[in-house]
Design an enzyme around this catalytic site. Structure first.
Site, PDB file in Angstrom:
ATOM      1  N   ARG A  35     -12.899  -0.300   8.003  1.00  0.00           N
ATOM      2  CA  ARG A  35     -11.886  -0.631   8.999  1.00  0.00           C
ATOM      3  C   ARG A  35     -12.158  -1.962   9.673  1.00  0.00           C
ATOM      4  NH1 ARG A  35      -9.933   4.914   9.704  1.00  0.00           N
ATOM      5  NH2 ARG A  35      -8.228   5.013  11.177  1.00  0.00           N
ATOM      6  N   ARG A  46      -4.047   2.449  18.277  1.00  0.00           N
ATOM      7  CA  ARG A  46      -4.629   2.506  16.923  1.00  0.00           C
ATOM      8  C   ARG A  46      -4.015   1.403  16.043  1.00  0.00           C
ATOM      9  NH1 ARG A  46      -3.172   8.369  15.459  1.00  0.00           N
ATOM     10  NH2 ARG A  46      -4.211   8.037  13.471  1.00  0.00           N
ATOM     11  N   ARG A  66       4.156  13.640  13.595  1.00  0.00           N
ATOM     12  CA  ARG A  66       3.298  14.412  12.691  1.00  0.00           C
ATOM     13  C   ARG A  66       2.763  15.672  13.377  1.00  0.00           C
ATOM     14  NH1 ARG A  66      -1.673  11.431   9.806  1.00  0.00           N
ATOM     15  NH2 ARG A  66      -2.467  11.136  11.921  1.00  0.00           N
ATOM     16  N   LYS A  85      -2.243   7.589   3.527  1.00  0.00           N
ATOM     17  CA  LYS A  85      -3.511   7.596   2.769  1.00  0.00           C
ATOM     18  C   LYS A  85      -3.988   9.028   2.510  1.00  0.00           C
ATOM     19  CE  LYS A  85      -5.912   5.135   5.757  1.00  0.00           C
ATOM     20  NZ  LYS A  85      -4.904   5.044   6.842  1.00  0.00           N
TER      21      LYS A  85
END
Ligand code: AMP
Length: 210
Positions: free
Chosen positions: A87, A165, A121, A16
């Protein structure tokens, strides 16, 4: 017409942030992202405590805190790409009362791919550019190609927090995807290609929605 109102949905690691940057450049809209806003205000005192404690555990920050951030950001934006919000269903209903949307795009990526993307990442501590230890290495290890800043791992990109998450995403955010799907508003995009491939499909969807 006025600038587009775009909502980008997807699990953590679906791309995103990367795709939002491209949307901002191509369509001249503002990037409204609760994740970045919260990271910049991690130690802000609220009646629920600071955002930091929720974020480091991979949990959602309480709705009133995020709703207020989004409401303020959308009021001052002409066009926008909204990323990281809503969310959960309560946030989706709140957003309904704040603005209309021209496109709701969902970047769909399989869970194991998400874990690999997130745990590998690395982010520039100065300018925020994303790299990956396997898929998108910098020219010099640990150093940002863009600005020379140090590359770091986000506190919540460790495997344990990533799994949490993704659990929170399945439990809270998948119903949001269904909410827009049932209304016939959802455009699903395969998020597993290269950033360029995904961008090609997303750009076409935005142009079709305008
Ligand atoms: P992100 O950068 O979008 O992955 O967000 C990082 C963290 O910020 C999440 O794991 C949550 O703790 C918090 N956060 C971001 N957006 C929201 C939201 N819309 N509602 C609640 N918490 C959020």
């Amino acid at each position: 017409m006025s600038q587009p109102h775009i909502l980008l949905l997807g699990a953590p690691g679906a791309g995103k942030g990367t795709q939002s940057s491209r949307i901002v450049e191509a369509f001249d809209v503002e990037h409204v992202t609760t994740g970045d806003a919260l990271r910049a205000n991690k130690d802000m005192e609220t009646e629920y405590g600071t955002p930091r404690s929720f974020m480091e555990a991979g949990e959602l920050v309480p709705d009133p805190v995020v709703n207020a951030i989004v409401e303020e950001a959308l009021t001052s934006a002409d066009g926008f790409v909204l990323d990281g919000y809503p969310r959960n269903l309560e946030q989706a209903e709140e957003l309904d009362g704040m603005t209309d949307l021209d496109l709701v795009a969902y970047l769909n990526v399989a869970e194991e791919e998400l874990v690999e993307r997130l745990t590998g990442r690395r982010v520039c501590s100065e300018c925020g550019t994303n790299f990956h230890i396997k898929f998108n290495q910098p020219a010099v290890q640990g150093v940002c190609d863009e600005c020379g800043g140090d590359l770091i791992q986000r506190d919540d990109d460790t495997e344990e927090t990533v799994r949490e998450r993704l659990r929170v995403f399945r439990e809270n955010t998948e119903p949001v995807i269904e909410f827009y799907r049932e209304r016939g508003q959802l455009v699903e995009i395969d998020g597993e290609g290269t950033p360029d491939e995904v961008w090609g499909k997303l750009k076409t969807a935005i142009e079709a929605a305008q």
